[in-house]
Design a protein around this motif. Structure first.
Motif, short mmCIF file in Angstrom:
data_model
loop_
_atom_site.label_atom_id
_atom_site.label_comp_id
_atom_site.label_asym_id
_atom_site.label_seq_id
_atom_site.Cartn_x
_atom_site.Cartn_y
_atom_site.Cartn_z
N ILE A 12 0.72 -1.27 0.04
CA ILE A 12 -0.03 0.02 -0.01
C ILE A 12 0.96 1.22 -0.15
CG2 ILE A 12 -2.00 -1.00 1.17
CD1 ILE A 12 -1.04 0.13 3.68
N GLU A 13 0.32 2.24 -0.47
CA GLU A 13 0.89 3.62 -0.39
C GLU A 13 0.71 4.08 1.06
OE1 GLU A 13 -0.08 4.85 -4.90
OE2 GLU A 13 -0.76 6.07 -3.31
N SER A 14 1.82 4.61 1.81
CA SER A 14 1.80 4.88 3.35
C SER A 14 3.24 5.40 3.66
CB SER A 14 1.17 3.97 4.23
OG SER A 14 2.15 2.85 4.52
N CYS A 15 3.20 6.13 4.53
CA CYS A 15 4.40 6.66 5.10
C CYS A 15 4.38 6.52 6.72
CB CYS A 15 4.86 8.02 4.86
SG CYS A 15 4.98 8.36 2.97
N VAL A 16 5.58 6.14 7.38
CA VAL A 16 5.46 6.27 8.87
C VAL A 16 6.44 7.07 9.26
CG1 VAL A 16 6.18 4.71 10.63
CG2 VAL A 16 4.74 3.67 8.89
N VAL A 17 6.29 7.87 10.18
CA VAL A 17 6.96 8.97 10.67
C VAL A 17 7.26 8.63 12.31
CG1 VAL A 17 7.44 11.43 11.43
CG2 VAL A 17 6.27 10.84 9.46
N LYS A 18 8.62 8.41 12.47
CA LYS A 18 9.03 7.96 13.63
C LYS A 18 10.30 8.63 14.38
CE LYS A 18 9.76 3.34 16.12
NZ LYS A 18 9.90 2.16 15.97
N THR A 19 9.90 9.11 15.57
CA THR A 19 10.72 9.75 16.50
C THR A 19 10.52 9.38 17.66
OG1 THR A 19 9.43 11.67 17.23
CG2 THR A 19 10.16 12.00 14.91
N SER A 20 11.37 9.97 18.78
CA SER A 20 11.63 9.60 20.23
C SER A 20 10.24 10.07 20.68
CB SER A 20 12.78 10.26 20.94
OG SER A 20 12.78 11.66 20.70
N LYS A 21 9.69 11.09 20.06
CA LYS A 21 8.30 11.58 20.68
C LYS A 21 7.05 10.71 20.49
CE LYS A 21 10.30 15.07 22.83
NZ LYS A 21 10.19 15.10 24.19
N GLY A 22 7.29 9.78 19.51
CA GLY A 22 6.11 9.18 19.02
C GLY A 22 6.10 8.75 17.56
N GLU A 23 5.02 7.94 17.12
CA GLU A 23 5.06 7.39 15.66
C GLU A 23 3.75 8.01 15.23
OE1 GLU A 23 4.84 3.01 13.48
OE2 GLU A 23 6.33 3.45 15.40
N LEU A 24 3.89 8.33 13.72
CA LEU A 24 2.50 8.57 13.02
C LEU A 24 2.44 8.02 11.69
CD1 LEU A 24 2.46 12.55 13.53
CD2 LEU A 24 1.15 10.80 14.70
N GLU B 7 0.19 11.92 0.18
CA GLU B 7 -0.19 13.49 -0.06
C GLU B 7 0.09 13.91 1.16
OE1 GLU B 7 -3.26 16.74 -1.15
OE2 GLU B 7 -3.85 14.56 -1.23
N GLN B 8 -0.35 13.58 2.15
CA GLN B 8 0.09 14.10 3.54
C GLN B 8 1.47 14.48 3.88
OE1 GLN B 8 -2.16 11.36 5.79
NE2 GLN B 8 -3.50 12.98 6.71
N ALA B 9 2.34 13.27 3.65
CA ALA B 9 3.84 13.36 3.70
C ALA B 9 4.34 14.39 2.81
CB ALA B 9 4.35 11.86 3.41
N ARG B 10 4.04 14.39 1.58
CA ARG B 10 4.54 15.43 0.56
C ARG B 10 4.19 16.75 1.13
NH1 ARG B 10 2.06 12.75 -4.96
NH2 ARG B 10 3.69 10.66 -5.08
N ILE B 11 3.25 17.02 1.47
CA ILE B 11 2.86 18.46 2.11
C ILE B 11 3.48 18.66 3.35
CG2 ILE B 11 1.03 19.76 3.08
CD1 ILE B 11 -1.02 18.69 0.99
N ALA B 12 3.55 17.92 4.04
CA ALA B 12 4.49 17.90 5.45
C ALA B 12 6.00 18.18 5.13
CB ALA B 12 4.45 16.56 6.24
N ALA B 13 6.56 17.44 4.05
CA ALA B 13 8.01 17.81 3.65
C ALA B 13 8.13 19.28 3.08
CB ALA B 13 8.28 16.80 2.59
N THR B 14 7.03 19.57 2.24
CA THR B 14 7.04 20.88 1.61
C THR B 14 7.04 22.20 2.57
OG1 THR B 14 6.07 20.20 -0.26
CG2 THR B 14 5.88 22.50 -0.10
N ILE B 15 6.21 21.83 3.72
CA ILE B 15 6.08 22.93 4.78
C ILE B 15 7.56 23.22 5.35
CG2 ILE B 15 5.22 23.44 6.92
CD1 ILE B 15 2.54 22.25 5.91
N ALA B 16 8.15 21.96 5.81
CA ALA B 16 9.47 22.01 6.53
C ALA B 16 10.54 22.80 5.61
CB ALA B 16 9.79 20.79 6.75
#
Length: 266
Positions: A41-53, A58-67
């Motif tokens: 499936i198409e999906s992205c996982v964001v994992k840091t010491s503060k948690g996982e999402l 599309e959400q990942a692309r937009i998040a990357a663009t904002i940063a």
């Protein structure tokens, strides 16, 4: 007589349900054997010491663009947190073509309120730049509560709603600003005929948001790497390498030729 009949009906019902479950499991196993890629499936996982999402592409692309836009404008991570909390509330990090009255895009900006033309607002790079241009005019925004800073920009009827998204916004900010290394991993369905890799196009699009694609420090290097992973499907990228670590469909692994002064896209 009636009790015996009821028990018989109940027994038959249980047997039928058990058979149905067994058949369903069997069919599922057969389908998986017939198509080993069915779980892709198409999906992205964001994992840091503060948690996982988990995000979709599309959400990942937009998040990357904002940063990336924040980096170009040399804004602190707190500005990115505020932008994420706002975007999550307004659009769930999607570039929406609709909204309340004439609201549009990631931040639900309104052409009638001077945010720009519809076509401009539907460009996440433009929309993010407009958001940050308004945010930096808010006196002491870095020290304000996230909801208060966001509301100062958005002037929403429900300004309190931005606050609950702060936790997720901080996870995203740590990952996409590059402060947390190798924090973004995306997976895509495998195709019989893969799309051609277009690293040059990827770099040109990144330049639109980030400016010069240079790597003066490791944090910026990981920002570029995270942006590239989020956009890998769009540009047919098979791997992203940085600082001796390489991303592929299997995740981040040690190894690769990329050093600390460049992000390698293939």
């Amino acid at each position: 007589m009636r009790r015996s009949f009821s028990r018989a009906v109940l027994t038959i019902g249980i047997i039928v349900v058990a058979l149905a479950v067994t058949i369903a499991v069997g069919v599922y196993i057969l389908l998986r054997k017939a198509d080993p890629l069915a779980d892709d499936i198409e999906s992205c996982v964001v994992k840091t010491s503060k948690g996982e999402l988990e995000l979709d592409i599309e959400q990942a692309r937009i998040a990357a663009t904002i940063a990336a836009v924040a980096e170009r404008r040399r804004l602190p991570e707190q500005a990115v947190v505020i932008a994420y909390a706002t975007a999550i509330q307004e659009s769930k990090l999607y570039n929406l073509t609709y909204g309340d009255r004439d609201s549009l895009g990631v931040f639900q900006q309104r052409p009638s309120q001077g945010w720009g033309k519809k076509k401009q607002i539907m460009d996440p790079v433009y929309a993010t730049n407009r958001f940050f241009a308004a945010l930096v005019k808010v006196k002491g925004y870095q020290k304000l509560p996230v909801a208060e800073a966001a509301q100062a920009v958005q002037r929403s009827a429900a300004g309190y709603a931005y606050g609950p998204h702060e936790g997720n916004a901080r996870i995203l900010a740590a990952a996409f600003t590059g402060r947390a290394p190798r924090a973004v991993h995306c997976t895509y369905p495998k195709k019989a005929t893969p799309a051609p890799s277009r690293p040059g196009d990827a770099r040109r699009e990144l330049t639109r948001a980030l400016g010069a694609v240079s790597v003066p420090n490791t944090r910026r290097g990981w920002l570029i790497a995270a942006w590239s992973v989020a956009h890998a499907q769009q540009y047919g990228l098979r791997s992203v390498g940085y600082d001796g670590i390489t991303w592929s469909s299997e995740g981040w692994k040690n190894g690769g030729k990329a050093g600390a002064r460049d992000v390698e896209l293939t």
